[in-house]
Design a protein around this motif. Sequence first.
Motif, PDB file in Angstrom:
ATOM      1  N   LEU A  11       0.814  -1.199   0.000  1.00 23.26           N
ATOM      2  CA  LEU A  11       0.000   0.000   0.000  1.00 23.26           C
ATOM      3  C   LEU A  11       0.852   1.254   0.000  1.00 23.26           C
ATOM      4  O   LEU A  11       1.790   1.366   0.780  1.00 23.26           O
ATOM      5  N   PRO A  12       0.497   2.237  -0.847  1.00 24.14           N
ATOM      6  CA  PRO A  12       1.106   3.552  -0.705  1.00 24.14           C
ATOM      7  C   PRO A  12       0.701   4.194   0.608  1.00 24.14           C
ATOM      8  O   PRO A  12      -0.327   3.855   1.189  1.00 24.14           O
ATOM      9  N   VAL A  13       1.508   5.130   1.069  1.00 20.81           N
ATOM     10  CA  VAL A  13       1.175   5.881   2.271  1.00 20.81           C
ATOM     11  C   VAL A  13      -0.204   6.494   2.142  1.00 20.81           C
ATOM     12  O   VAL A  13      -1.013   6.483   3.075  1.00 20.81           O
ATOM     13  N   THR A  14      -0.516   7.044   0.983  1.00 16.95           N
ATOM     14  CA  THR A  14      -1.794   7.721   0.794  1.00 16.95           C
ATOM     15  C   THR A  14      -2.957   6.760   0.829  1.00 16.95           C
ATOM     16  O   THR A  14      -4.104   7.191   0.921  1.00 16.95           O
ATOM     17  N   ALA A  15      -2.701   5.456   0.776  1.00 17.65           N
ATOM     18  CA  ALA A  15      -3.791   4.483   0.854  1.00 17.65           C
ATOM     19  C   ALA A  15      -4.084   4.050   2.273  1.00 17.65           C
ATOM     20  O   ALA A  15      -5.156   3.550   2.549  1.00 17.65           O
ATOM     21  N   VAL A  16      -3.136   4.243   3.175  1.00 18.86           N
ATOM     22  CA  VAL A  16      -3.336   3.772   4.546  1.00 18.86           C
ATOM     23  C   VAL A  16      -3.346   4.892   5.565  1.00 18.86           C
ATOM     24  O   VAL A  16      -3.542   4.655   6.737  1.00 18.86           O
ATOM     25  N   ILE A 121      -0.593   3.757  -8.870  1.00 16.99           N
ATOM     26  CA  ILE A 121       0.161   4.850  -8.249  1.00 16.99           C
ATOM     27  C   ILE A 121       1.602   4.380  -8.071  1.00 16.99           C
ATOM     28  O   ILE A 121       1.852   3.265  -7.635  1.00 16.99           O
ATOM     29  N   GLU A 122       2.540   5.245  -8.423  1.00 15.13           N
ATOM     30  CA  GLU A 122       3.940   5.025  -8.066  1.00 15.13           C
ATOM     31  C   GLU A 122       4.314   6.107  -7.058  1.00 15.13           C
ATOM     32  O   GLU A 122       4.304   7.289  -7.387  1.00 15.13           O
ATOM     33  N   GLU A 123       4.601   5.670  -5.842  1.00 14.97           N
ATOM     34  CA  GLU A 123       4.816   6.611  -4.750  1.00 14.97           C
ATOM     35  C   GLU A 123       6.257   6.560  -4.265  1.00 14.97           C
ATOM     36  O   GLU A 123       6.831   5.481  -4.097  1.00 14.97           O
ATOM     37  N   THR A 124       6.829   7.736  -4.023  1.00 10.66           N
ATOM     38  CA  THR A 124       8.186   7.830  -3.487  1.00 10.66           C
ATOM     39  C   THR A 124       8.195   8.745  -2.269  1.00 10.66           C
ATOM     40  O   THR A 124       7.788   9.910  -2.353  1.00 10.66           O
ATOM     41  N   LEU A 125       8.639   8.200  -1.155  1.00 12.23           N
ATOM     42  CA  LEU A 125       8.891   8.981   0.056  1.00 12.23           C
ATOM     43  C   LEU A 125      10.400   9.144   0.168  1.00 12.23           C
ATOM     44  O   LEU A 125      11.143   8.158   0.163  1.00 12.23           O
ATOM     45  N   ARG A 126      10.844  10.389   0.245  1.00  9.72           N
ATOM     46  CA  ARG A 126      12.282  10.666   0.358  1.00  9.72           C
ATOM     47  C   ARG A 126      12.475  11.699   1.467  1.00  9.72           C
ATOM     48  O   ARG A 126      11.985  12.827   1.362  1.00  9.72           O
ATOM     49  N   VAL A 127      13.151  11.285   2.543  1.00 10.79           N
ATOM     50  CA  VAL A 127      13.350  12.182   3.675  1.00 10.79           C
ATOM     51  C   VAL A 127      14.790  12.105   4.164  1.00 10.79           C
ATOM     52  O   VAL A 127      15.463  11.082   4.027  1.00 10.79           O
ATOM     53  N   THR A 128      15.242  13.208   4.731  1.00 10.28           N
ATOM     54  CA  THR A 128      16.516  13.237   5.424  1.00 10.28           C
ATOM     55  C   THR A 128      16.235  13.082   6.914  1.00 10.28           C
ATOM     56  O   THR A 128      15.348  13.748   7.461  1.00 10.28           O
ATOM     57  N   LEU A 129      16.964  12.173   7.543  1.00 10.75           N
ATOM     58  CA  LEU A 129      16.779  11.871   8.962  1.00 10.75           C
ATOM     59  C   LEU A 129      17.809  12.642   9.789  1.00 10.75           C
ATOM     60  O   LEU A 129      19.011  12.582   9.508  1.00 10.75           O
ATOM     61  N   PHE A 130      17.321  13.338  10.817  1.00  7.50           N
ATOM     62  CA  PHE A 130      18.196  14.175  11.636  1.00  7.50           C
ATOM     63  C   PHE A 130      18.247  13.666  13.072  1.00  7.50           C
ATOM     64  O   PHE A 130      17.233  13.246  13.637  1.00  7.50           O
ATOM     65  N   SER A 131      19.447  13.742  13.645  1.00  5.44           N
ATOM     66  CA  SER A 131      19.612  13.419  15.062  1.00  5.44           C
ATOM     67  C   SER A 131      18.933  14.501  15.903  1.00  5.44           C
ATOM     68  O   SER A 131      18.512  15.551  15.394  1.00  5.44           O
ATOM     69  N   ASP A 132      18.849  14.257  17.203  1.00 11.01           N
ATOM     70  CA  ASP A 132      18.213  15.231  18.084  1.00 11.01           C
ATOM     71  C   ASP A 132      18.963  16.555  18.066  1.00 11.01           C
ATOM     72  O   ASP A 132      18.346  17.628  18.019  1.00 11.01           O
ATOM     73  N   SER A 133      20.288  16.507  18.082  1.00 16.53           N
ATOM     74  CA  SER A 133      21.054  17.763  18.074  1.00 16.53           C
ATOM     75  C   SER A 133      20.910  18.490  16.739  1.00 16.53           C
ATOM     76  O   SER A 133      20.831  19.726  16.702  1.00 16.53           O
ATOM     77  N   ASP A 173       3.365  11.195  -5.431  1.00 12.93           N
ATOM     78  CA  ASP A 173       2.491  10.170  -6.009  1.00 12.93           C
ATOM     79  C   ASP A 173       2.311  10.456  -7.492  1.00 12.93           C
ATOM     80  O   ASP A 173       1.798  11.520  -7.866  1.00 12.93           O
ATOM     81  N   VAL A 174       2.737   9.509  -8.334  1.00 15.25           N
ATOM     82  CA  VAL A 174       2.518   9.607  -9.774  1.00 15.25           C
ATOM     83  C   VAL A 174       1.365   8.682 -10.126  1.00 15.25           C
ATOM     84  O   VAL A 174       1.439   7.467  -9.887  1.00 15.25           O
ATOM     85  N   PHE A 175       0.302   9.233 -10.678  1.00 16.76           N
ATOM     86  CA  PHE A 175      -0.889   8.461 -11.045  1.00 16.76           C
ATOM     87  C   PHE A 175      -0.763   8.048 -12.508  1.00 16.76           C
ATOM     88  O   PHE A 175      -0.623   8.888 -13.394  1.00 16.76           O
TER      89      PHE A 175
END
Length: 201
Positions: A11-16, A121-133, A173-175
């Motif tokens: 499931l794409p994020v947008t589906a759940v 749907i072709e879905e891509t989640l792309r995020v940069t993860l940051f430490s607490d500091s 999301d690419v439909f």
Amino acid sequence: MHVNRLALAALPVTAVAVAMACYSEPVYPGDQVLGSFRFEARLDAARTTCDASVPDFAQLNDAGVFLFEGTFSRDTDAGTGFFTVQGYSRDAGYEGQVATSTLKAVAPRASCGTGCEDSSIEETLRVTLFSDSQARSLSRDCRQFDGGIPDGSVPGPTENGYDVSLACGSLTDVFLPGTRNCNCQPSTCTTVYTVQGERRD
């Protein structure tokens, strides 16, 4: 979103994002959980070509956002990664502090007409993860993120779990049109969101 239109195997994020039915506490794949996040996704109108007022393409709340939760994990020995939403896991890749997860799934839509087969749907989640500091350097606000890595320690394992507290990036999301009996209007379009994820305990 679009909860009843997709097979539950992938499931794409947008589906759940609005699927709030009860489910058992998930067991995250891999041997290292990086963190679980509450995400807020805001429509990026400048990069969106779909008509976001049509429920096929976006379902936003009164504040113009949709909310979802997800967990990043990985198998350090195999070099594989995962992103889990509402108990369903999909592949994710990690390069430095950037996590990327792409999924393609069948997604029937009314704008393709009755009888249309295999629209997706072709879905891509792309995020940069940051430490607490690093998150503190950004005032815990992704609007302060300009693409560079802020001051602070690099995310990594600690005695209190993996040190990741903020995720900043995009959800796209690419439909895509179906293969038979389709009159998709438009045939292909894209909905883009900016996302901010706050770590949840």
